[in-house]
Design an enzyme around this catalytic site. Structure first.
Site, mmCIF file in Angstrom:
data_model
loop_
_atom_site.group_PDB
_atom_site.id
_atom_site.type_symbol
_atom_site.label_atom_id
_atom_site.label_comp_id
_atom_site.label_asym_id
_atom_site.label_seq_id
_atom_site.Cartn_x
_atom_site.Cartn_y
_atom_site.Cartn_z
ATOM 1 N N LYS A 51 38.392 -30.580 11.867
ATOM 2 C CA LYS A 51 39.537 -31.457 11.604
ATOM 3 C C LYS A 51 40.619 -30.741 10.811
ATOM 4 C CE LYS A 51 39.583 -34.362 8.067
ATOM 5 N NZ LYS A 51 40.799 -34.556 7.269
ATOM 6 N N ASN A 52 40.232 -30.100 9.714
ATOM 7 C CA ASN A 52 41.229 -29.495 8.835
ATOM 8 C C ASN A 52 41.925 -28.300 9.473
ATOM 9 O OD1 ASN A 52 40.781 -31.397 6.840
ATOM 10 N ND2 ASN A 52 39.205 -30.185 5.827
ATOM 11 N N CYS A 145 43.536 -39.993 1.411
ATOM 12 C CA CYS A 145 42.494 -40.547 0.550
ATOM 13 C C CYS A 145 42.916 -40.502 -0.922
ATOM 14 C CB CYS A 145 41.196 -39.749 0.703
ATOM 15 S SG CYS A 145 40.262 -40.143 2.183
ATOM 16 N N ARG A 150 47.119 -34.835 -5.987
ATOM 17 C CA ARG A 150 47.250 -33.571 -5.265
ATOM 18 C C ARG A 150 48.739 -33.276 -5.114
ATOM 19 N NH1 ARG A 150 43.199 -34.455 -0.246
ATOM 20 N NH2 ARG A 150 44.154 -36.509 -0.247
ATOM 21 N N ASP A 338 34.147 -31.178 -0.236
ATOM 22 C CA ASP A 338 33.953 -32.090 0.891
ATOM 23 C C ASP A 338 32.483 -32.343 1.211
ATOM 24 O OD1 ASP A 338 36.608 -32.576 1.260
ATOM 25 O OD2 ASP A 338 36.854 -31.317 3.025
ATOM 26 N N ARG A 430 38.594 -41.131 10.289
ATOM 27 C CA ARG A 430 39.569 -40.077 10.043
ATOM 28 C C ARG A 430 38.956 -38.694 10.232
ATOM 29 N NH1 ARG A 430 40.838 -39.707 4.806
ATOM 30 N NH2 ARG A 430 42.228 -38.032 5.463
#
Length: 459
Positions: A51-52, A145, A150, A338, A430
């Protein structure tokens, strides 16, 4: 009250803090996931694309004035949102299974829509490629999220060093390059105060089309950063050092079309490894890149679980007796934040007391309360969780607080006695492609239903 104006970075931080706890817009789907635990799992898990990586590489496609084909793109809510953002900027997208075709020839709109950006933290990635390609970009401060502040100050400072003028107005970052009609950024030497993945990727993309050489120091070393660099290189960018603490980019005038495949998702891989460990199940997983999971595999070994390589891209997990171990999250190659929530679920059923220290995000321990609802014995003090192993978890109604917390609750539900009902599935959707189907294939008993429904036990 003082009338002294805030500095640019103070304004960025303050506005980021004010937005970071704004929840993502709710999805229409009001489903819950019901899990009947204590089922033994067995079989093979096909790991999806990362995903990232996919999100950053989709943004990087803006750098190419032509066609880019991306393969192994996971079907996720976040990927869909990024696609919507790119479409709003003038990119043509076409999806066929896990293949995504993007054409950025007619990139003209320099403003990303707030209603989409507010739901996706990774959407801020588009500021670097747009600034490099068009000389101007307007991107709202991002959402995602609510796991901690951040701020994008590292991104902004880096873009300024590359020659951009940057202003923050009404929650939107306005960046532009003044000067010649070509309006190219200028190479620079940039040191990041913290090895932020987002800042590293944003500045690397921006520098690909800059005049001269850019040196990025103290950068993130995550595999997704390397994947992005490899994608940009495949388009003709000159980048070296990705995966180390220093990345050097020699700017080029333009990039060209490419066909590129996304790497496997190391966090999905780690999540299924923990699912096998907590249910005492033997599983195989592929395709994977084992070296991307060195810290995760090492910690599983410490806890009492064997993970062995079968060929170059397959892992097998062999369960064992679970023993308490301490964990501290760190930037890559350290233990990934994560995976912290999933390991908290695992350690809640391990013998002895464990200490989990979260150093990356300050609000990323909130799932402990939901695990305690299932019978775990976890106490949180600041950024540290003290986990005392218990003999058994019990099914209960719980609510996911963020993406990885949702995975932790699924894992806990698989091991718990009785039925667990998980709300907040928009977080799960997600980041995990076809999670329920993959688990059902392994023998898990679970199903997604509307929250007002009350189905009978799965046979």
């Amino acid at each position: 009250m003082s009338n002294i104006p805030l500095s640019l970075e103070d304004r960025v931080i303050n506005q980021s803090l004010s937005l970071v706890n704004t929840p993502a817009l709710p999805l229409e789907d009001k489903s819950v996931l019901q899990i009947w635990g204590r089922a033994s799992l067995k079989g093979h898990v096909e790991i999806s694309g990362a995903k990232n990586s996919a999100l950053a590489i989709m943004a990087a496609a803006l750098l190419c004035p032509g066609d880019c084909r991306l393969q192994n793109v996971p079907s996720l809510v976040d990927v869909k949102r990024m696609g919507q953002i790119l479409t709003s900027l003038g990119v043509k997208l076409e999806r066929n299974g896990n293949t995504l075709d993007l054409n950025s020839t007619y990139l003209k709109n320099s403003k990303a829509p707030y209603e989409l950006v507010s739901q996706l933290r990774a959407s801020f990635f588009v500021i670097g490629p747009m600034l490099a390609r068009l000389g101007v970009a307007r991107v709202p401060l991002p959402g995602g999220c609510a796991i901690g502040a951040r701020p994008v100050d590292l991104h902004v400072r880096g873009l300024q060093l590359l020659g951009a003028e940057v202003h923050i107005e009404h929650g939107t970052v306005h960046a532009y390059v003044s000067g010649s009609s070509r309006r190219r950024l200028k190479g620079a030497k940039i040191y990041l105060d913290y090895p932020s993945v987002g800042a590293t990727e944003t500045l690397m993309m921006a520098a690909t089309l800059a005049e001269g050489e850019t040196i990025l120091e103290n950068v993130a070393q995550e595999p997704e950063v390397v994947d992005l660099a490899n994608f940009c290189r495949a388009m003709g960018a000159k980048i070296r050092g990705a995966g180390t603490k220093t990345i050097i980019i020699s700017g080029v005038p333009s990039l060209h079309s490419v066909d590129y495949s996304i790497i496997p998702d190391r966090i999905e891989t780690g999540t299924f490894l923990v699912a096998g460990a907590i249910t005492h199940s033997e599983l195989t997983l592929s395709p994977v890149v084992p070296e991307h999971l060195t810290s995760v595999i090492a910690k599983l070994h410490d806890i009492g679980v064997k993970v062995i390589a079968e060929g170059s891209d397959c892992l097998r997990i062999i369960p064992g007796n679970l023993q308490a171990k301490d964990i501290k999250t760190l930037p890559y190659p350290g233990f990934p934040t994560d995976m912290q929530a999933q390991f908290m679920a695992l350690l809640s059923l391990s013998e002895g007391d464990s200490l989990i220290t979260e150093t990356v995000f300050e609000n990323r321990l909130r799932h402990f309360a939901e695990l305690n609802r299932m019978g775990a014995d976890i106490r949180v003090e600041g950024n540290t969780a003290i986990v005392r192993g218990v003999p058994m978890l019990s099914g209960a109604p719980v609510v996911a607080t963020d993406l990885r917390a949702s995975a932790a609750l699924v894992i806990a539900g698989l091991a718990a006695e009785g039925k667990t009902t998980i709300q907040g599935l928009h977080h799960l959707d997600r980041g995990y492609e076809n999670l329920e189907a993959k688990l059902q294939k392994l023998g898990a008993r679970l199903q997604r239903v509307k929250d007002e429904a009350e189905p009978s036990l799965i046979e």
